[in-house]
Design a protein around this motif. Structure first.
Motif, short mmCIF file in Angstrom:
data_model
loop_
_atom_site.label_atom_id
_atom_site.label_comp_id
_atom_site.label_asym_id
_atom_site.label_seq_id
_atom_site.Cartn_x
_atom_site.Cartn_y
_atom_site.Cartn_z
N GLY A 152 0.76 -1.04 0.07
CA GLY A 152 0.10 -0.43 -0.02
C GLY A 152 1.31 1.05 -0.10
O GLY A 152 0.66 2.29 -0.28
N TRP A 168 3.78 1.61 -0.85
CA TRP A 168 4.37 1.50 -2.73
C TRP A 168 3.30 2.29 -3.46
O TRP A 168 3.94 2.66 -4.11
CB TRP A 168 5.14 0.31 -3.07
N ILE A 169 2.16 1.62 -3.46
CA ILE A 169 1.80 2.47 -4.86
C ILE A 169 1.11 3.82 -4.29
O ILE A 169 1.79 4.51 -5.30
CB ILE A 169 0.28 1.35 -4.34
N MET A 178 4.33 5.14 -5.13
CA MET A 178 4.48 5.13 -6.50
C MET A 178 3.50 5.99 -7.30
O MET A 178 3.95 7.21 -8.51
CB MET A 178 3.85 3.41 -7.50
#
Lengths: 125, 125
Positions: free
Chosen positions: B97, B99-100, B103
């Motif tokens: 989560g 990371w998302i 990103m």
DNA sequence: ATCGATATGTACTTAGAGTATCTATGTCAA
DNA sequence: TTGACATAGATACTCTAAGTACATATCGAT
């Protein structure tokens, strides 16, 4: 603690992509500049939190100059100590062009990745 | 040549962001898997050209397991040698989560950067 | 003349990526 | 039944680049 910090390798942790080189190149494309000023300029791009330590900037600039991507000259006029003012070469313009290309593609890949994540979650994962 | 390779530090050159960890995590979110299969899976995300060398994958997986982000168990049934099958932990879901989130922001920053470049060029730079 | 701000530069350390190599197991064919 | 090959996992070594800390120089102000 014998266990390594759980945040190692995670996004805000340490080694996220900082894009210092293309940031320097774009800043220099806008206008010729020097180390200390560039530290301020590139913080606008948002890839690094806070300010990049001077040592890193000068290392990058030296490296870029060795590779003919920028050129510099001393500017002795003006207040304070002399500044080494850098500007892009035509080779540097080309390199920035490559960076832009890569960054656009990377942005696209990131968006696709995020989309895939949401599809997975949305589909009941 | 005393001069270093001009492409050092440029986009296709060497050290571009490869997002191996989040790729592994998203692949594992889709379904539990093992080293060799994951090498295939994550190539779909497009962050790396060709295939990631096995050594790197196993290093990452070991690291992730040490940090409680994934767990593994040996799967001895089936053809060929036993596979160590990994799956996400709830902690791993949380990390993915993060990371998302990162990103998506990174994609946004990249887009803005590219836009700024084109403004600069378009304005007669 | 000395202290602080500006500006640049160098040296040391470490983390992480890259690369190469090694082991083990199961399959298939001679 | 054994030897070659494919699959699967693991480890060791090297090297680059990032991070960090420190050092030098110049100018202005007091």
């Amino acid at each position: 603690m014998s266990r390594k910090n759980i945040s190692s390798g995670q996004p805000g942790a340490k080694k996220t992509e900082r894009y210092i080189q293309p940031s320097l190149l774009l800043a220099l494309k806008k206008k010729p500049s020097y180390g200390y000023e560039l530290i301020q300029e590139i913080s606008q791009f948002g890839f690094v939190e806070g300010q990049v330590p001077p040592g890193m900037i000068y290392r990058h600039l030296r490296d870029l100059e060795e590779n003919g991507i920028v050129v510099s000259e001393w500017e002795t006029g003006g207040a304070g100590p002399a500044k080494r003012v850098y500007q892009l070469t035509s080779e540097g313009e080309a390199v920035l062009g490559f960076w832009i290309d890569y960054m656009r593609q990377q942005a696209e890949r990131l968006r696709r990745f995020v989309d895939m994540y949401h599809e997975t979650v949305g589909a009941g994962g």
